[in-house]
Design a protein around this motif. Structure first.
Motif, PDB file in Angstrom:
ATOM      1  N   PRO A 117      52.503  52.491  -2.409  1.00  0.00           N
ATOM      2  CA  PRO A 117      52.183  51.055  -2.372  1.00  0.00           C
ATOM      3  C   PRO A 117      52.701  50.339  -1.127  1.00  0.00           C
ATOM      4  CG  PRO A 117      52.831  51.683  -4.581  1.00  0.00           C
ATOM      5  CD  PRO A 117      53.084  52.881  -3.712  1.00  0.00           C
ATOM      6  N   ALA A 118      53.889  50.700  -0.642  1.00  0.00           N
ATOM      7  CA  ALA A 118      54.435  50.046   0.558  1.00  0.00           C
ATOM      8  C   ALA A 118      53.561  50.306   1.776  1.00  0.00           C
ATOM      9  CB  ALA A 118      55.859  50.521   0.815  1.00  0.00           C
ATOM     10  N   ALA A 119      53.009  51.523   1.889  1.00  0.00           N
ATOM     11  CA  ALA A 119      52.134  51.849   3.013  1.00  0.00           C
ATOM     12  C   ALA A 119      50.815  51.088   2.904  1.00  0.00           C
ATOM     13  CB  ALA A 119      51.880  53.356   3.052  1.00  0.00           C
ATOM     14  N   ILE A 120      50.279  51.005   1.697  1.00  0.00           N
ATOM     15  CA  ILE A 120      49.034  50.267   1.482  1.00  0.00           C
ATOM     16  C   ILE A 120      49.226  48.800   1.836  1.00  0.00           C
ATOM     17  CG2 ILE A 120      47.358  49.548  -0.266  1.00  0.00           C
ATOM     18  CD1 ILE A 120      48.009  52.212  -1.722  1.00  0.00           C
ATOM     19  N   ARG A 121      50.329  48.243   1.391  1.00  0.00           N
ATOM     20  CA  ARG A 121      50.607  46.839   1.706  1.00  0.00           C
ATOM     21  C   ARG A 121      50.770  46.634   3.211  1.00  0.00           C
ATOM     22  NH1 ARG A 121      54.892  42.723  -1.051  1.00  0.00           N
ATOM     23  NH2 ARG A 121      54.668  41.042   0.444  1.00  0.00           N
ATOM     24  N   GLY A 122      51.479  47.545   3.874  1.00  0.00           N
ATOM     25  CA  GLY A 122      51.683  47.409   5.310  1.00  0.00           C
ATOM     26  C   GLY A 122      50.377  47.396   6.080  1.00  0.00           C
ATOM     27  N   MET A 123      49.449  48.269   5.700  1.00  0.00           N
ATOM     28  CA  MET A 123      48.155  48.305   6.381  1.00  0.00           C
ATOM     29  C   MET A 123      47.330  47.057   6.092  1.00  0.00           C
ATOM     30  SD  MET A 123      46.968  52.309   6.248  1.00  0.00           S
ATOM     31  CE  MET A 123      47.415  52.598   4.539  1.00  0.00           C
ATOM     32  N   LEU A 124      47.392  46.566   4.865  1.00  0.00           N
ATOM     33  CA  LEU A 124      46.658  45.351   4.526  1.00  0.00           C
ATOM     34  C   LEU A 124      47.219  44.136   5.276  1.00  0.00           C
ATOM     35  CD1 LEU A 124      46.291  45.972   0.695  1.00  0.00           C
ATOM     36  CD2 LEU A 124      44.433  45.952   2.365  1.00  0.00           C
ATOM     37  N   GLU A 125      48.537  44.067   5.385  1.00  0.00           N
ATOM     38  CA  GLU A 125      49.141  42.955   6.129  1.00  0.00           C
ATOM     39  C   GLU A 125      48.788  43.027   7.611  1.00  0.00           C
ATOM     40  OE1 GLU A 125      53.246  43.357   5.135  1.00  0.00           O
ATOM     41  OE2 GLU A 125      53.104  42.017   3.393  1.00  0.00           O
ATOM     42  N   GLU A 126      48.731  44.256   8.145  1.00  0.00           N
ATOM     43  CA  GLU A 126      48.340  44.416   9.546  1.00  0.00           C
ATOM     44  C   GLU A 126      46.887  43.986   9.745  1.00  0.00           C
ATOM     45  OE1 GLU A 126      48.660  45.276  13.538  1.00  0.00           O
ATOM     46  OE2 GLU A 126      50.236  45.181  12.015  1.00  0.00           O
ATOM     47  N   ALA A 127      46.021  44.354   8.815  1.00  0.00           N
ATOM     48  CA  ALA A 127      44.609  43.973   8.909  1.00  0.00           C
ATOM     49  C   ALA A 127      44.435  42.465   8.774  1.00  0.00           C
ATOM     50  CB  ALA A 127      43.808  44.690   7.833  1.00  0.00           C
ATOM     51  N   ASP A 128      45.336  41.830   8.022  1.00  0.00           N
ATOM     52  CA  ASP A 128      45.240  40.386   7.804  1.00  0.00           C
ATOM     53  C   ASP A 128      45.449  39.590   9.096  1.00  0.00           C
ATOM     54  OD1 ASP A 128      44.760  38.304   6.021  1.00  0.00           O
ATOM     55  OD2 ASP A 128      46.886  37.933   5.719  1.00  0.00           O
ATOM     56  N   LYS A 129      46.065  40.226  10.084  1.00  0.00           N
ATOM     57  CA  LYS A 129      46.306  39.548  11.359  1.00  0.00           C
ATOM     58  C   LYS A 129      45.069  39.562  12.258  1.00  0.00           C
ATOM     59  CE  LYS A 129      51.139  41.082  11.249  1.00  0.00           C
ATOM     60  NZ  LYS A 129      52.154  41.929  11.919  1.00  0.00           N
ATOM     61  N   GLU A 130      44.080  40.365  11.904  1.00  0.00           N
ATOM     62  CA  GLU A 130      42.889  40.501  12.732  1.00  0.00           C
ATOM     63  C   GLU A 130      41.851  39.437  12.361  1.00  0.00           C
ATOM     64  OE1 GLU A 130      42.597  42.701  15.209  1.00  0.00           O
ATOM     65  OE2 GLU A 130      44.632  43.423  14.775  1.00  0.00           O
ATOM     66  N   ALA A 158      55.296  54.544   6.081  1.00  0.00           N
ATOM     67  CA  ALA A 158      55.667  54.922   4.715  1.00  0.00           C
ATOM     68  C   ALA A 158      54.668  55.887   4.090  1.00  0.00           C
ATOM     69  CB  ALA A 158      55.792  53.671   3.840  1.00  0.00           C
ATOM     70  N   GLY A 159      53.432  55.889   4.596  1.00  0.00           N
ATOM     71  CA  GLY A 159      52.422  56.777   4.024  1.00  0.00           C
ATOM     72  C   GLY A 159      52.404  58.168   4.619  1.00  0.00           C
ATOM     73  N   ILE A 160      53.223  58.388   5.652  1.00  0.00           N
ATOM     74  CA  ILE A 160      53.262  59.692   6.309  1.00  0.00           C
ATOM     75  C   ILE A 160      54.257  60.580   5.586  1.00  0.00           C
ATOM     76  CG2 ILE A 160      53.730  60.922   8.453  1.00  0.00           C
ATOM     77  CD1 ILE A 160      53.010  58.360   9.952  1.00  0.00           C
ATOM     78  N   ARG A 161      53.835  61.762   5.213  1.00  0.00           N
ATOM     79  CA  ARG A 161      54.706  62.721   4.537  1.00  0.00           C
ATOM     80  C   ARG A 161      55.077  63.820   5.520  1.00  0.00           C
ATOM     81  NH1 ARG A 161      57.837  62.311   0.001  1.00  0.00           N
ATOM     82  NH2 ARG A 161      58.102  64.306  -1.019  1.00  0.00           N
ATOM     83  N   TYR A 162      56.354  63.921   5.850  1.00  0.00           N
ATOM     84  CA  TYR A 162      56.809  64.921   6.801  1.00  0.00           C
ATOM     85  C   TYR A 162      57.087  66.236   6.089  1.00  0.00           C
ATOM     86  CZ  TYR A 162      57.382  60.991   9.972  1.00  0.00           C
ATOM     87  OH  TYR A 162      57.160  59.891  10.745  1.00  0.00           O
ATOM     88  N   VAL A 163      56.729  67.325   6.765  1.00  0.00           N
ATOM     89  CA  VAL A 163      56.935  68.657   6.213  1.00  0.00           C
ATOM     90  C   VAL A 163      58.162  69.286   6.864  1.00  0.00           C
ATOM     91  CG1 VAL A 163      55.940  70.947   5.909  1.00  0.00           C
ATOM     92  CG2 VAL A 163      54.470  68.933   5.818  1.00  0.00           C
ATOM     93  N   ASP A 164      59.045  69.822   6.043  1.00  0.00           N
ATOM     94  CA  ASP A 164      60.244  70.483   6.552  1.00  0.00           C
ATOM     95  C   ASP A 164      59.858  71.861   7.101  1.00  0.00           C
ATOM     96  OD1 ASP A 164      62.733  71.392   7.153  1.00  0.00           O
ATOM     97  OD2 ASP A 164      63.508  71.370   5.097  1.00  0.00           O
ATOM     98  N   MET A 165      59.985  72.013   8.431  1.00  0.00           N
ATOM     99  CA  MET A 165      59.604  73.263   9.086  1.00  0.00           C
ATOM    100  C   MET A 165      60.751  74.257   9.180  1.00  0.00           C
ATOM    101  SD  MET A 165      56.437  72.811   9.788  1.00  0.00           S
ATOM    102  CE  MET A 165      56.088  74.109  10.972  1.00  0.00           C
ATOM    103  N   THR A 166      61.926  73.912   8.647  1.00  0.00           N
ATOM    104  CA  THR A 166      63.093  74.787   8.780  1.00  0.00           C
ATOM    105  C   THR A 166      62.850  76.181   8.216  1.00  0.00           C
ATOM    106  OG1 THR A 166      64.537  72.841   8.679  1.00  0.00           O
ATOM    107  CG2 THR A 166      65.552  74.998   8.300  1.00  0.00           C
ATOM    108  N   PRO A 167      62.299  76.324   6.986  1.00  0.00           N
ATOM    109  CA  PRO A 167      62.082  77.686   6.477  1.00  0.00           C
ATOM    110  C   PRO A 167      61.168  78.510   7.377  1.00  0.00           C
ATOM    111  CG  PRO A 167      61.862  76.084   4.712  1.00  0.00           C
ATOM    112  CD  PRO A 167      61.932  75.314   5.990  1.00  0.00           C
ATOM    113  N   LEU A 168      60.101  77.890   7.932  1.00  0.00           N
ATOM    114  CA  LEU A 168      59.195  78.617   8.808  1.00  0.00           C
ATOM    115  C   LEU A 168      59.905  79.068  10.078  1.00  0.00           C
ATOM    116  CD1 LEU A 168      56.372  79.613   9.568  1.00  0.00           C
ATOM    117  CD2 LEU A 168      55.888  77.311  10.438  1.00  0.00           C
ATOM    118  N   LEU A 169      60.728  78.198  10.664  1.00  0.00           N
ATOM    119  CA  LEU A 169      61.454  78.558  11.883  1.00  0.00           C
ATOM    120  C   LEU A 169      62.434  79.700  11.626  1.00  0.00           C
ATOM    121  CD1 LEU A 169      62.162  75.007  13.373  1.00  0.00           C
ATOM    122  CD2 LEU A 169      60.492  76.695  14.180  1.00  0.00           C
TER     123      LEU A 169
END
Length: 313
Positions: A227-240, A255-266
């Protein structure tokens, strides 16, 4: 966001939490940052206001501010048991004359009171009258963890905790929660419904109707159910002034980006590289030895840069 869009997509979790609370269980609400834990807690607060057990809501803040907010709500519902020595003579005389102690007269002495004494004061009131205490966050310093331990001893508690919480501070608190409600990312349909409700109350201007549909689809997908990511994008669009197809595609939120832990692969790549070196030596394969050495050197270089990036965060 819930003040604009309402409560979307958490009916099952809400029913489970309310059922556990009404059975008398302590409930822990858990999820990643931006998932809507605070909004979920406020929703529970609204649902429980008319129950027999009095409810108090403690927002995130410093130890002192949390104590004062808890004291205020308890005092307004059942009155704090305040020692006479704590009140100025003029205030004490007015209390005896009028038979009540307004919060405005109590808050100043409480602010001057040490934290430990304030906790003792609250503990006595919580033991006299059972409360349901809603804690917005368990991400607290050790001093505040002590306060929450006292609250858990005296009251029924519902609390929020981030997935990234370093639990070493609060491990001894967690076992007291009999029920855990895990908030997961919203499904695509619910994410789109959030965005559509936003547009109903805060309309945007689109270049055409197809762009509006593409915008809603992009926001729902790029938000990752957060929800925080959705709200952030909507607020950004509201400025246009106007949303074009290019602008709709360019929207994103951290907030909508999910990072993958690459440590096991390395680690696996390092093991393969080291094993290849020994195998190539045993077989006398110079080419394989060179390639494994290069791969190991690349890994060591990447590890150095990863540690540098981590130290700057």
């Amino acid at each position: 966001m819930d003040d604009v869009t309402g409560f979307v997509g958490r009916a099952r979790e809400s029913e489970g939490a309310l059922s556990a609370i009404r059975r008398g269980a302590n409930v822990l609400i858990q999820g990643r940052a931006g998932i809507g834990k605070s909004a979920f807690l406020r929703h529970l607060h609204g649902q429980l206001k008319d129950d027999e057990l009095p409810v108090v809501f403690v927002p995130a803040g410093t130890t002192k501010s949390s104590l004062l907010e808890l004291a205020r709500q308890i005092h307004e519902r059942c009155g704090l048991a305040v020692p006479e020595a704590m009140l100025p003579p003029r205030t004490l005389a007015r209390v005896k004359r009028e038979g009540s102690l307004p919060w405005a007269d109590l808050v100043r002495p409480l602010r001057r009171l040490p934290v430990a004494d304030t906790v003792d004061l609250l503990e006595g009131s919580l033991r006299r009258q059972r409360f349901l205490v809603l804690l917005e966050t368990l991400e607290v310093p050790p001093s505040q963890a002590e306060l929450f331990a006292v609250i858990l001893d005296c009251a029924q508690v519902v609390a929020c905790m981030d997935d990234a919480n370093r639990r070493t501070r609060i491990e001894r608190l967690l076992w007291r929660f009999q029920t855990t409600v895990e908030l997961k990312p919203l499904p695509l349909d619910d994410s789109r419904e959030l965005a559509e409700r936003w547009l109903t109350l805060r309309p945007l201007r689109f270049s055409d109707e197809r762009t509006r549909d593409r915008f809603l689809r992009h926001v729902a997908q790029a938000g990752g159910g957060i929800p925080a990511a959705i709200r952030g994008m909507l607020e950004e669009a509201d400025k246009e002034g106007e949303i074009t197809p290019a602008k709709a595609r360019s929207l994103y939120h951290e907030a909508g980006i999910r990072y993958v832990d690459m440590t096991p692969l390395l680690v696996i790549l390092l093991v393969i590289g080291m094993a290849s070196r020994y195998i190539s030596r045993g077989l006398g394969d110079t080419q394989m030895l060179v390639l494994s050495g290069v791969a190991t050197a690349i890994f060591m270089g990447l590890r150095f840069f990863f540690f540098q990036m981590r130290s700057r965060r």
